[in-house]
Design a protein around this motif. Sequence first.
Motif, PDB file in Angstrom:
ATOM      1  N   SER A  58       0.853  -1.184   0.000  1.00  0.00           N
ATOM      2  CA  SER A  58       0.000   0.000   0.000  1.00  0.00           C
ATOM      3  C   SER A  58       0.890   1.235   0.000  1.00  0.00           C
ATOM      4  CB  SER A  58      -0.913  -0.010   1.227  1.00  0.00           C
ATOM      5  OG  SER A  58      -0.145   0.012   2.416  1.00  0.00           O
ATOM      6  N   PRO A  59       0.358   2.381  -0.426  1.00  0.00           N
ATOM      7  CA  PRO A  59       1.172   3.604  -0.463  1.00  0.00           C
ATOM      8  C   PRO A  59       1.831   3.963   0.871  1.00  0.00           C
ATOM      9  CG  PRO A  59      -0.847   3.937  -1.685  1.00  0.00           C
ATOM     10  CD  PRO A  59      -0.969   2.597  -1.007  1.00  0.00           C
ATOM     11  N   ASP A  60       1.152   3.653   1.987  1.00  0.00           N
ATOM     12  CA  ASP A  60       1.743   3.965   3.292  1.00  0.00           C
ATOM     13  C   ASP A  60       2.657   2.851   3.813  1.00  0.00           C
ATOM     14  OD1 ASP A  60      -0.002   1.963   4.147  1.00  0.00           O
ATOM     15  OD2 ASP A  60      -1.263   3.310   5.330  1.00  0.00           O
ATOM     16  N   GLY A  61       2.754   1.753   3.053  1.00  0.00           N
ATOM     17  CA  GLY A  61       3.637   0.656   3.428  1.00  0.00           C
ATOM     18  C   GLY A  61       3.133  -0.221   4.555  1.00  0.00           C
ATOM     19  N   ARG A  62       1.917  -0.014   4.990  1.00  0.00           N
ATOM     20  CA  ARG A  62       1.391  -0.768   6.134  1.00  0.00           C
ATOM     21  C   ARG A  62       0.744  -2.088   5.734  1.00  0.00           C
ATOM     22  NH1 ARG A  62      -1.661   3.060  10.154  1.00  0.00           N
ATOM     23  NH2 ARG A  62      -1.352   1.202  11.419  1.00  0.00           N
ATOM     24  N   GLN A  63       0.491  -2.281   4.455  1.00  0.00           N
ATOM     25  CA  GLN A  63      -0.111  -3.520   3.976  1.00  0.00           C
ATOM     26  C   GLN A  63       0.720  -4.069   2.826  1.00  0.00           C
ATOM     27  OE1 GLN A  63      -3.961  -2.079   2.729  1.00  0.00           O
ATOM     28  NE2 GLN A  63      -4.920  -2.722   4.649  1.00  0.00           N
TER      29      GLN A  63
END
Length: 162
Positions: A58-63
């Motif tokens: 995901s763009p925020d790197g959390r997934q």
Amino acid sequence: MNRLTTERLDLEPLEARHALEMFSVLGDPAIYRFIDESVPVAPETLEKRYQMLEGRASPDGRQSWLNWIVRERSSGRAVGYVQATVGEDAQADIAYVFATEAQGRGFARESVRATLAELGASHGVATYRARVDARNERSIRLLRGLGFERVGSNRGDDLFAK
């Protein structure tokens, strides 16, 4: 991201180069009867989406966004896809779509089983979830056969977990 194999199928990490091939698989309006998506309008639309998914996060790197194209090994032909969204909480949401002519042949069960094993082994997933249209009896049977249990409902969808 690993390539997966089963007795009859090869699951390849999805890439933008698969867009044209998947456009023909996903072009049948009948497969959208129970899913909240539309028939893709052009291969280029899929290509842009697949380019984004190639990042695997995901763009925020959390997934982690893990997507595989599913091929029937005997013909090499694409028959659908399996996807998983893996969160930081060791949980994964899974989904799958298969061409109409590939349905009822056990491909979804075989590929989802391989995906669950991979998610547990390589990504530390302990809990699996799926959202299914409550009218989709075939998919509900598949999930129950893989050990999922119905845990709730939301807006006409049944929620399953394992």
